[in-house]
Every structure is written in C-alpha cells, then in structure tokens.
Enzyme design. Sequence first.
Site, PDB file in Angstrom:
ATOM      1  N   HIS A  65       0.826  -1.213   0.000  1.00  0.00           N
ATOM      2  CA  HIS A  65       0.000   0.000   0.000  1.00  0.00           C
ATOM      3  C   HIS A  65       0.861   1.263   0.000  1.00  0.00           C
ATOM      4  CE1 HIS A  65       0.276   1.184   4.352  1.00  0.00           C
ATOM      5  NE2 HIS A  65       0.368  -0.108   4.568  1.00  0.00           N
ATOM      6  N   GLU A 206      -5.156   1.913   2.801  1.00  0.00           N
ATOM      7  CA  GLU A 206      -5.015   0.793   3.732  1.00  0.00           C
ATOM      8  C   GLU A 206      -5.106   1.266   5.172  1.00  0.00           C
ATOM      9  OE1 GLU A 206      -2.606  -2.089   6.305  1.00  0.00           O
ATOM     10  OE2 GLU A 206      -2.461   0.061   5.988  1.00  0.00           O
ATOM     11  N   GLU A 207      -4.512   2.425   5.461  1.00  0.00           N
ATOM     12  CA  GLU A 207      -4.416   2.884   6.849  1.00  0.00           C
ATOM     13  C   GLU A 207      -5.761   3.298   7.433  1.00  0.00           C
ATOM     14  OE1 GLU A 207      -1.949   2.385   8.547  1.00  0.00           O
ATOM     15  OE2 GLU A 207      -0.131   2.459   7.341  1.00  0.00           O
ATOM     16  N   ASP A 229       3.995  -6.061   3.473  1.00  0.00           N
ATOM     17  CA  ASP A 229       3.747  -4.923   4.362  1.00  0.00           C
ATOM     18  C   ASP A 229       4.696  -5.018   5.555  1.00  0.00           C
ATOM     19  OD1 ASP A 229       2.561  -2.663   5.531  1.00  0.00           O
ATOM     20  OD2 ASP A 229       0.520  -3.363   5.135  1.00  0.00           O
ATOM     21  N   HIS A 323       4.056   3.961  12.826  1.00  0.00           N
ATOM     22  CA  HIS A 323       3.197   5.146  12.760  1.00  0.00           C
ATOM     23  C   HIS A 323       3.777   6.339  13.513  1.00  0.00           C
ATOM     24  CE1 HIS A 323      -0.638   2.645  11.629  1.00  0.00           C
ATOM     25  NE2 HIS A 323       0.377   2.491  10.779  1.00  0.00           N
TER      26      HIS A 323
END
Length: 349
Positions: A65, A206-207, A229, A323
Amino acid sequence: MNNHPFNFNLLKELSETPGISGREECVADLIRSSLPAYCECRSDSLGNLIAHIPGKGKRVMMTAHMDEVGLMIQRILPGGFLKVTRIGGTSLRAMPGSRLSLWTSEKRIPAQVGILPGHLDNYERMDFDKAFIDLGTSTEEETHALGVQPGDVLTWEASLQRLGDNLISGKALDDRLGCYVLIQLAKMLKPEELRNDLYLVFSVQEETMLMGGNPAVNETAPEIIIGVDGTFAFDTPDLEGTQSDIRLGKGPAFKWMDAIRGKMAVFVPNRELGKHIRAVAEKNHIELQNEVVAGMSTAVTPMMFAGKGAAAAALSIPIRYHHTPIETADRRDVKKMIALLLNLLRIQM
C-alpha cells in the site's frame, strides 16, 4: 540470495513523498516513473496503481500500500493554531514537540505540534483533543492568509536516515518499504524468467479502511495474492518477550495470523500457498520468521474475499516504532524479502 545494491536514494524519495490516505497521487506518480518500461501500468478510479508484467501461468498479484498515516485539519482557532483529527493510527505518543509538513492545495507549510514546557508538565496522560498545531501565526486571519483551510492534511516531517551499519529510520516505511520491494522486484525480474502472469498492485487507503485495494482485485481477478507490508518488531526493551520473537535483521516474517479484535479484521493464510512459500525460502536459504500478532491487519485481509476469492498469503518486513516519524527497519530484511519473491516468481505457483 540476490546481491543487488540497496537503493537508499529511491527509498528516501518514497519515504519523504507525501501520500496520506486518500491522497496518494504523488506516491503513485513516483512509483510509475520508477518501474521498468515493460510494466504495463494503469490506475483505477480509486487511485490504485496496477503494473502488469504478462506471463504464462496463474494470475499472481503482489501488493503493497502507498498511503501513510497523518492528520487532517478540523478547525482554525482564533489564535491561529489548528485543531486536527487523525487519519489512520497516527501515534499520539510521538506527537508532542514533533515537526510536521502541512500540505495545502498549493504548497507545503512547516508546522509543529505544541508541547508543555518541562517546567510546567504535570505528566498527565495526554488526550488527542488537547493536541494543537502551531504554524507561527497569531490570528485566525493570518492562518487563512497562508491558504490553510479545514480538510488540509499534515504528515510527519522526517528525513530518511541511516542508523548504524544496517538500519534505516524515517516516516512511512509502513508501507513504502513494500512499495520499494515491488519496484526492485520488477527491475530485477527478467520477463523471460517469469512463470506466472504477474500484477504488482500499489494500493490506496489501507491505513483507514484496509479495503482500498479491493477494486484492483475485482479488475485483475488474481488466483493468488501475496501481500507485502510491515509488522511489529518485538526486539526493543519495552516489547521484548511479549507477543512475538520477531526481530530486525532476522529476515522477513511469514504471517500465520493477524487480527484487530472487534473490527472483523482477521487474516489467516491459505495453507498450501503458505507451505509452498516456506519451502521456497528453505530451499534458497532465506531466513523466515513467524508472525502471529494482534493489534494490526493489512490490505490483503479483505482482498482475499474480493471478486471470486483468491488463495492469499502475507509476508512482512519487521519495523520498530510503527506510525511515528522514526519507523526503523533493517535493509538486510528488505533484500531477503526481494530474494524470496524473485524465487517464487521463477517457478510456477
């Protein structure tokens, strides 16, 4: 094992290009320009980038992604400060005192997250609704004059850097590392070696929803899907000995299961495909770690249920500090991931 040099500059550009969920166009443009000419590239109406390398055999999709976590402006306050909301799982712990880039429709504006002076900090737990963004303006009118408005987005301001001999650190390695892997795979794979009909899908959103890549599955109808990923690394003092033994530098991980409890997001791979992948890794002396984690899922989870369904597996690159602006990975794991995918595509799946 492939001896292709690690392209730090390409990864740096991928990492530092803004591409918050729903606004991945700049990342897609960079990826498209980085792929070899024999890739047949197109984008769907949602923004997924599909690169087709024609071949005989089963239709195989490999996917990563493009989007990253970030913030969106909710309000401009009378003093010129901004109130924001999260897009994806942006780390609240990493926010106070951090530098950001604000992206208007026209330009980038430097920004920073306010933080209490250490002298006045009572160490109460910080709630997200107390966070505010400082642009250096002193009135609402000054902020508006910069072209800033609700709906504009912010990303971490973080340059990719080397850390020690093998580590790399920066923003959005989840999942620009996966995008890097697929770009390098396309460059290193000779079309005449291909034993499958290959689609490389660089997916969106995706997030936020996980499901952004589903239209690409509906369009290409793959028989096999392999997701690439990031996953959690459990090799830091705060996580060691908890959910898993996944570490940086020990190779990619084969995902046996992941789950976001209460959100109907659980992934379990196709058993025969998993057996095949692990056998190829063993035959080629590629280290493969075991991943069973709760608290996350990836785009491949809903993809395997799209269209008529597909046999699916997921391979993960261990990353520390997900993140945040200092996501950290080991380039040796990245090279091993590329080597494994190359060997998979050189035989019929």
